[in-house]
Design an enzyme around this catalytic site. Structure first.
Site, PDB file in Angstrom:
ATOM      1  N   ASP A 120       7.217  11.817 -11.305  1.00  0.00           N
ATOM      2  CA  ASP A 120       5.859  11.851 -10.726  1.00  0.00           C
ATOM      3  C   ASP A 120       5.323  13.280 -10.821  1.00  0.00           C
ATOM      4  O   ASP A 120       4.450  13.685 -10.061  1.00  0.00           O
ATOM      5  CB  ASP A 120       5.848  11.385  -9.274  1.00  0.00           C
ATOM      6  CG  ASP A 120       6.620  12.360  -8.368  1.00  0.00           C
ATOM      7  OD1 ASP A 120       7.091  13.415  -8.868  1.00  0.00           O
ATOM      8  OD2 ASP A 120       6.759  12.073  -7.179  1.00  0.00           O
ATOM      9  N   HIS A 140       7.620  14.385  -0.231  1.00  0.00           N
ATOM     10  CA  HIS A 140       6.182  14.519  -0.465  1.00  0.00           C
ATOM     11  C   HIS A 140       5.571  13.117  -0.446  1.00  0.00           C
ATOM     12  O   HIS A 140       6.287  12.118  -0.473  1.00  0.00           O
ATOM     13  CB  HIS A 140       5.865  15.253  -1.764  1.00  0.00           C
ATOM     14  CG  HIS A 140       6.543  14.701  -2.978  1.00  0.00           C
ATOM     15  ND1 HIS A 140       7.249  15.488  -3.864  1.00  0.00           N
ATOM     16  CD2 HIS A 140       6.628  13.437  -3.448  1.00  0.00           C
ATOM     17  CE1 HIS A 140       7.727  14.733  -4.845  1.00  0.00           C
ATOM     18  NE2 HIS A 140       7.366  13.487  -4.608  1.00  0.00           N
ATOM     19  N   HIS A 144       5.508  12.794   9.199  1.00  0.00           N
ATOM     20  CA  HIS A 144       4.654  13.825   8.569  1.00  0.00           C
ATOM     21  C   HIS A 144       4.098  13.297   7.243  1.00  0.00           C
ATOM     22  O   HIS A 144       2.888  13.358   6.985  1.00  0.00           O
ATOM     23  CB  HIS A 144       5.479  15.090   8.340  1.00  0.00           C
ATOM     24  CG  HIS A 144       4.789  16.136   7.513  1.00  0.00           C
ATOM     25  ND1 HIS A 144       4.168  17.233   8.071  1.00  0.00           N
ATOM     26  CD2 HIS A 144       4.593  16.239   6.164  1.00  0.00           C
ATOM     27  CE1 HIS A 144       3.619  17.978   7.109  1.00  0.00           C
ATOM     28  NE2 HIS A 144       3.866  17.392   5.932  1.00  0.00           N
ATOM     29  N   GLU A 145       4.958  12.763   6.385  1.00  0.00           N
ATOM     30  CA  GLU A 145       4.512  12.304   5.052  1.00  0.00           C
ATOM     31  C   GLU A 145       3.504  11.164   5.175  1.00  0.00           C
ATOM     32  O   GLU A 145       2.545  11.084   4.394  1.00  0.00           O
ATOM     33  CB  GLU A 145       5.711  11.882   4.200  1.00  0.00           C
ATOM     34  CG  GLU A 145       6.695  13.007   3.913  1.00  0.00           C
ATOM     35  CD  GLU A 145       6.037  14.234   3.300  1.00  0.00           C
ATOM     36  OE1 GLU A 145       6.522  15.362   3.553  1.00  0.00           O
ATOM     37  OE2 GLU A 145       5.010  14.095   2.589  1.00  0.00           O
ATOM     38  N   ASP A 168       2.198   6.456  -1.462  1.00  0.00           N
ATOM     39  CA  ASP A 168       3.666   6.342  -1.487  1.00  0.00           C
ATOM     40  C   ASP A 168       4.336   7.596  -0.927  1.00  0.00           C
ATOM     41  O   ASP A 168       3.810   8.697  -1.035  1.00  0.00           O
ATOM     42  CB  ASP A 168       4.156   6.103  -2.927  1.00  0.00           C
ATOM     43  CG  ASP A 168       3.764   4.705  -3.398  1.00  0.00           C
ATOM     44  OD1 ASP A 168       4.123   4.366  -4.553  1.00  0.00           O
ATOM     45  OD2 ASP A 168       3.112   3.984  -2.603  1.00  0.00           O
ATOM     46  N   ASP A 174      13.532  13.355  -0.585  1.00  0.00           N
ATOM     47  CA  ASP A 174      14.550  13.967  -1.447  1.00  0.00           C
ATOM     48  C   ASP A 174      15.940  13.451  -1.042  1.00  0.00           C
ATOM     49  O   ASP A 174      16.427  13.747   0.063  1.00  0.00           O
ATOM     50  CB  ASP A 174      14.483  15.480  -1.306  1.00  0.00           C
ATOM     51  CG  ASP A 174      15.429  16.184  -2.274  1.00  0.00           C
ATOM     52  OD1 ASP A 174      15.283  17.405  -2.453  1.00  0.00           O
ATOM     53  OD2 ASP A 174      16.325  15.503  -2.835  1.00  0.00           O
ATOM     54  N   ASP A 202       5.750  27.888  40.490  1.00  0.00           N
ATOM     55  CA  ASP A 202       6.001  27.204  39.222  1.00  0.00           C
ATOM     56  C   ASP A 202       7.171  27.845  38.491  1.00  0.00           C
ATOM     57  O   ASP A 202       7.950  27.189  37.823  1.00  0.00           O
ATOM     58  CB  ASP A 202       4.764  27.288  38.298  1.00  0.00           C
ATOM     59  CG  ASP A 202       3.557  26.561  38.889  1.00  0.00           C
ATOM     60  OD1 ASP A 202       3.771  25.609  39.676  1.00  0.00           O
ATOM     61  OD2 ASP A 202       2.414  26.931  38.591  1.00  0.00           O
ATOM     62  N   ASP A 205      13.977  19.529  -5.390  1.00  0.00           N
ATOM     63  CA  ASP A 205      14.678  20.780  -5.704  1.00  0.00           C
ATOM     64  C   ASP A 205      16.067  20.833  -5.097  1.00  0.00           C
ATOM     65  O   ASP A 205      16.601  21.902  -4.810  1.00  0.00           O
ATOM     66  CB  ASP A 205      13.861  21.959  -5.170  1.00  0.00           C
ATOM     67  CG  ASP A 205      13.548  21.791  -3.689  1.00  0.00           C
ATOM     68  OD1 ASP A 205      13.911  20.753  -3.123  1.00  0.00           O
ATOM     69  OD2 ASP A 205      12.942  22.686  -3.079  1.00  0.00           O
ATOM     70  N   HIS A 227      -2.325  19.462   5.220  1.00  0.00           N
ATOM     71  CA  HIS A 227      -1.524  20.254   6.161  1.00  0.00           C
ATOM     72  C   HIS A 227      -2.399  20.937   7.195  1.00  0.00           C
ATOM     73  O   HIS A 227      -3.530  21.278   6.920  1.00  0.00           O
ATOM     74  CB  HIS A 227      -0.697  21.284   5.402  1.00  0.00           C
ATOM     75  CG  HIS A 227       0.484  20.655   4.740  1.00  0.00           C
ATOM     76  ND1 HIS A 227       1.029  21.130   3.573  1.00  0.00           N
ATOM     77  CD2 HIS A 227       1.207  19.581   5.083  1.00  0.00           C
ATOM     78  CE1 HIS A 227       2.050  20.374   3.225  1.00  0.00           C
ATOM     79  NE2 HIS A 227       2.180  19.408   4.123  1.00  0.00           N
ATOM     80  N   ASP A 265       0.847  -1.211   0.000  1.00  0.00           N
ATOM     81  CA  ASP A 265       0.000   0.000   0.000  1.00  0.00           C
ATOM     82  C   ASP A 265       0.874   1.249   0.000  1.00  0.00           C
ATOM     83  O   ASP A 265       0.634   2.191  -0.750  1.00  0.00           O
ATOM     84  CB  ASP A 265      -0.899   0.009   1.253  1.00  0.00           C
ATOM     85  CG  ASP A 265      -1.825  -1.211   1.268  1.00  0.00           C
ATOM     86  OD1 ASP A 265      -2.449  -1.477   0.226  1.00  0.00           O
ATOM     87  OD2 ASP A 265      -1.865  -1.897   2.319  1.00  0.00           O
ATOM     88  N   HIS A 312       0.038  12.256   5.203  1.00  0.00           N
ATOM     89  CA  HIS A 312      -0.560  12.427   3.864  1.00  0.00           C
ATOM     90  C   HIS A 312      -0.942  11.077   3.279  1.00  0.00           C
ATOM     91  O   HIS A 312      -2.019  10.930   2.697  1.00  0.00           O
ATOM     92  CB  HIS A 312       0.443  13.104   2.930  1.00  0.00           C
ATOM     93  CG  HIS A 312       0.767  14.504   3.277  1.00  0.00           C
ATOM     94  ND1 HIS A 312      -0.196  15.464   3.515  1.00  0.00           N
ATOM     95  CD2 HIS A 312       1.960  15.136   3.456  1.00  0.00           C
ATOM     96  CE1 HIS A 312       0.374  16.627   3.795  1.00  0.00           C
ATOM     97  NE2 HIS A 312       1.687  16.465   3.765  1.00  0.00           N
TER      98      HIS A 312
END
Lengths: 365, 84
Positions: free
Chosen positions: A69, A82, A117-118, A93, A97, A326, A74, A127, A57, A121
């Site tokens: 893709d 990404h 993080h990726e 997927d 980089d 505190d 960059d 985001h 998957d 997605h």
């Protein structure tokens, strides 16, 4: 959420590591990816099983510039990685980089943080505008050993896949808002004319000439410092800030942590019965530093570099009814004690509390 | 306070802003800023969208704080719109 609310039909997903970066040991790469997956499996019914040499998957790979893709990388910095929303083929997927400085610590870019993080997605999240969220678009480092998935991300992923099957539902840290009336502080210190308010992994920074309060991760300035600082004070004479957590303390000089730190707090003269420091402030006029622990306080002589005799003493006997402390700091001759959402302004000359305010009174709310 | 960028950097600044908004805020690549068009300059509109997303002051102008955020390393997925 991603437009169209894409999600995986099954909660039991497979993943495959297609290739590796030469910048990290394979075992460290696998560990980072496994930990990143567990960030999401811990808070949802999702499970992830690793496969080799077959369709998966989620396929995780390192790619270079144009990798066919329609989204070329960059080079160093800029876009780090990404990933594609849930779906067949390239769906789910993750592409990293290859030209980034991948690491397993605070140097370069931490692979665990970026993959976690990726994967958000890959599971259907987009985001978040919450600067403390894992799904916030800009990279920020957190020590993987201290990482806790923020509440904003937990809410997002559970809205797609439902709650975790665990008996106790996991919760996560919330990003502090300066004008939140319920805001309390872990520690406070002055720093070259500014006031730094420490809270979890954040620091709220107030410059006397600016109305806006800035919020940053502590790691942005001092990546080696832990979150959850418990006490801090500025020694104006030496231009140093000392920060305390549990039985250790660090010395900050500008952006650097002085070499050889952290050191045990016992080097300052605390008895072994003291396990942590709750708050501290230093009086630049007398060269005395006051440490507050539970209902007592110690006094340290910065010139002699030793604890004064006759301590600890009871806080209430010398500072009045300020309760447990505190956080504390001294400014313009007054000492400000913070207890929960209450703040006391104390005059050390008359030894009186002259005012009581809300903890957030410094933020122009 | 941080020093404002020098005038000669403006070309670079505009390029940074345009690329960022094209990559992450769906700014159409073929937009032509027209000095006299009635509607708002699409670039300024997208810049406002980006500033709102990051909780910055929404000015539609590439101020220092906005440029600071744009220079931060980040994820390649857009902040708005679809990524297919």
């Amino acid at each position: 959420f991603t437009k169209g609310n894409p999600k995986w039909k099954s909660n039991h997903l497979t993943y495959r590591i297609l290739n590796y970066t030469p910048k990290m040991r394979q075992a460290d790469t696998e560990e980072a990816i496994k930990k990143a997956l567990s960030v999401w499996s811990k808070v949802t019914p999702l499970t992830f099983r690793r496969v080799e040499d077959e369709e998966a998957d989620i396929v995780i790979s390192f790619a270079y510039r144009d990798h066919r893709d329609n989204s070329p990388f960059d080079g160093p910095n800029g876009q780090l990685a990404h990933a594609f929303q849930p779906g067949e083929g390239i769906g789910g997927d993750v592409h990293l980089d290859e030209e980034e400085a991948w690491t397993k610590d605070g140097r370069g870019y931490n692979l665990f943080i970026v993959v976690a993080h990726e994967l958000g997605h890959s599971l259907g999240l987009s985001h978040s505008t919450d600067p403390g969220a894992l799904m916030y678009p800009a990279y920020s480092y957190t020590d993987p050993n201290e990482f806790l998935l923020p509440q904003d991300d937990i809410d997002g992923i559970q809205a797609i896949y439902g709650k975790s099957n665990a008996a106790v539902q996991p919760t996560g840290p919330v990003t502090p808002e300066a004008c939140d009336p319920n805001l309390t502080f872990d520690a406070i210190a002055t720093l070259r004319g500014e006031i730094i308010f420490f809270k979890d992994r954040y620091m709220l920074r107030k410059h006397p000439a600016r109305t806006v309060t800035e919020r940053n991760f502590i790691s942005l300035f001092w990546s080696k410092l832990p979150s959850g600082i418990q006490a801090a004070y500025e020694n104006i004479e030496t231009d140093e800030v000392l920060v305390f957590k549990e039985d250790k303390y660090w010395v900050i000089r500008g952006y650097d942590i002085a070499p050889g730190y952290p050191k045990p707090i016992y080097h300052l003269g605390f008895p072994k019965t003291v396990k942590r420091v709750n708050a501290a402030y230093s009086d630049e006029n007398t060269g005395k530093t006051y440490f507050f622990i539970a209902d007592r306080y110690w006094r340290y002589d910065e010139n002699k570099k030793s604890m004064d005799h006759g301590y600890p003493r009871k806080i209430v006997s010398d500072f009045g009814k300020i309760g447990r402390v505190d956080a504390a700091f001294q400014k313009d001759g007054y000492v400000y004690f913070f207890h929960g959402t209450t703040q006391f302004q104390f005059d050390p000359h008359t030894k009186r509390i002259v005012r009581q305010m809300k903890s957030i009174s410094w933020f122009n709310c | 306070f941080p020093v404002a960028p020098e005038a000669e950097d403006e070309g670079k600044t505009l390029e940074l802003v345009e690329t960022y908004l094209q990559n992450f805020y769906n700014l159409q690549r073929d937009h032509q800023p027209h000095l006299r068009n009635k509607g708002e300059n699409p670039l300024a509109a997208k810049l406002k969208e980006m500033q709102a997303f990051f909780g910055l002051q929404v000015t539609g102008k590439p101020d220092l704080r906005t440029l600071e955020i744009m220079k931060k390393p980040r994820c390649g997925i857009p902040d708005i719109g679809e990524y297919v």
